[in-house]
Design a protein around this motif. Structure first.
Motif: not given
Length: 241
Positions: A217-241
Motif C-alpha cells: 500500500h505504501l510502496s504505490r507512492i513510487l508509481f504515483l510520483i512518476a506519473d505525476l512528475k510526467a504530467k507536471d514536474h513544476n510541482y516537485f523539487t529535484e530529488a537528491t538521492t
C-alpha cells in the motif's frame, strides 16, 4: 452532634463534567489552509500573506501567524522574511523519508493490532471502510482522504500506540499532497481494496499478511510520483538521492 462544614461538602453528590476541547482561531485557520493546500486550491509556489488571510477570514494576524508556523513545520509553507511566504514545492526526498518511516512504524503497528484487536476495534475499522466506499461512490476526494487517515490512525489506536500516528502526522505532509493529487477514481478503488485486504489480515490475526499488504500500500507512492512528475514536474523539487 454538630456536623462540620467539611463533612457536609464531602457527602454532597456532584456530577462529573466532561470538558469538550474547542478549536482555537489558530486551529481553524490552520485546518482551512491545510485543506486548501492538500486540494491544490493553493498549489505549490503560490504566494500567501498573513495580512490577506487575516482579512479574508476576519481574524487578527496573530492566529494566522501561529497557523503559518505550524504549516511550515509540517512542510507545507516556505516562510522567507525578505521575500514572503509561498506554498512549498513537493519534496520527493521528504516523500521517501515519510514512506520509510511509515513502513517501519506502521508495519510494527499492524502486526501488533493483529494481537490486540477487539470487537469494538473491528467494528470501527469496518465502519471507516464503509465511509471510504461512500466517498468513492460520490467521487469525494477530500472525504476519502480523511477516512483513509482515520483508518490508519484507528489501527494505531487498536494497537495501543496512538502516539505513533501523532508522530507520523508531522512527517507525511508531502506524501499527503501526492495522495490528493493522484486520487482519481481508479486510485481510490485500489487504495480502498488495499484497506479491505489490510482489514481482513488484521481481523484474521495474520501479522505477516498485514505487514505485506501495508508495505504494498505504501510502496504505490513510487508509481504515483512518476506519473505525476510526467504530467507536471513544476510541482516537485529535484530529488537528491
Amino acid at each position: 452532634m454538630v456536623t462540620s462544614k467539611r463533612q457536609n461538602e464531602n457527602i454532597l453528590p456532584l456530577p462529573t463534567i466532561t470538558q469538550i476541547p474547542q478549536p482555537t482561531v489558530a486551529d481553524q485557520v490552520f485546518d482551512a489552509l491545510r485543506r486548501r493546500i492538500l486540494s491544490l486550491e493553493l498549489p505549490p509556489s503560490t504566494k500567501i500573506s498573513e495580512a490577506e488571510v487575516a482579512r479574508q477570514m476576519g481574524v487578527s494576524r496573530q492566529p494566522v501567524r501561529e497557523a503559518f508556523k505550524r504549516l511550515a513545520k509540517l512542510g507545507f509553507l516556505m516562510i522567507r522574511p525578505q521575500s514572503g511566504t509561498t506554498i512549498s514545492l513537493i519534496s520527493e526526498d521528504a516523500v521517501m523519508r515519510a514512506r520509510f518511516i511509515r513502513k517501519a512504524l506502521e508495519g510494527k503497528t499492524c502486526r501488533r493490532a493483529c494481537r490486540t484487536i477487539t470487537d469494538s476495534g473491528r467494528d470501527t475499522l469496518a465502519a471507516l471502510i464503509e465511509v471510504q466506499q461512500a466517498a468513492v461512490a460520490k467521487g469525494d476526494r477530500a472525504a476519502f482522504h480523511d477516512a483513509d487517515d482515520a483508518f490508519h490512525r484507528e489501527i494505531c489506536v487498536i494497537a495501543g500506540v496512538e502516539y505513533v500516528w501523532d508522530l507520523l502526522e508531522e512527517t507525511k505532509a508531502h506524501m499527503d499532497r501526492i495522495r490528493m493529487l493522484s486520487l482519481d477514481s481508479t486510485s481510490q478503488q485500489i487504495a480502498l481494496q488495499e484497506h479491505i485486504d489490510l482489514f481482513d489480515a488484521i481481523i484474521s490475526n495474520n501479522p505477516d499478511e498485514a505487514e505485506r499488504v501495508l508495505n504494498q500500500h505504501l510502496s504505490r507512492i513510487l508509481f504515483l510520483i512518476a506519473d505525476l512528475k510526467a504530467k507536471d514536474h513544476n510541482y516537485f523539487t529535484e530529488a537528491t538521492t
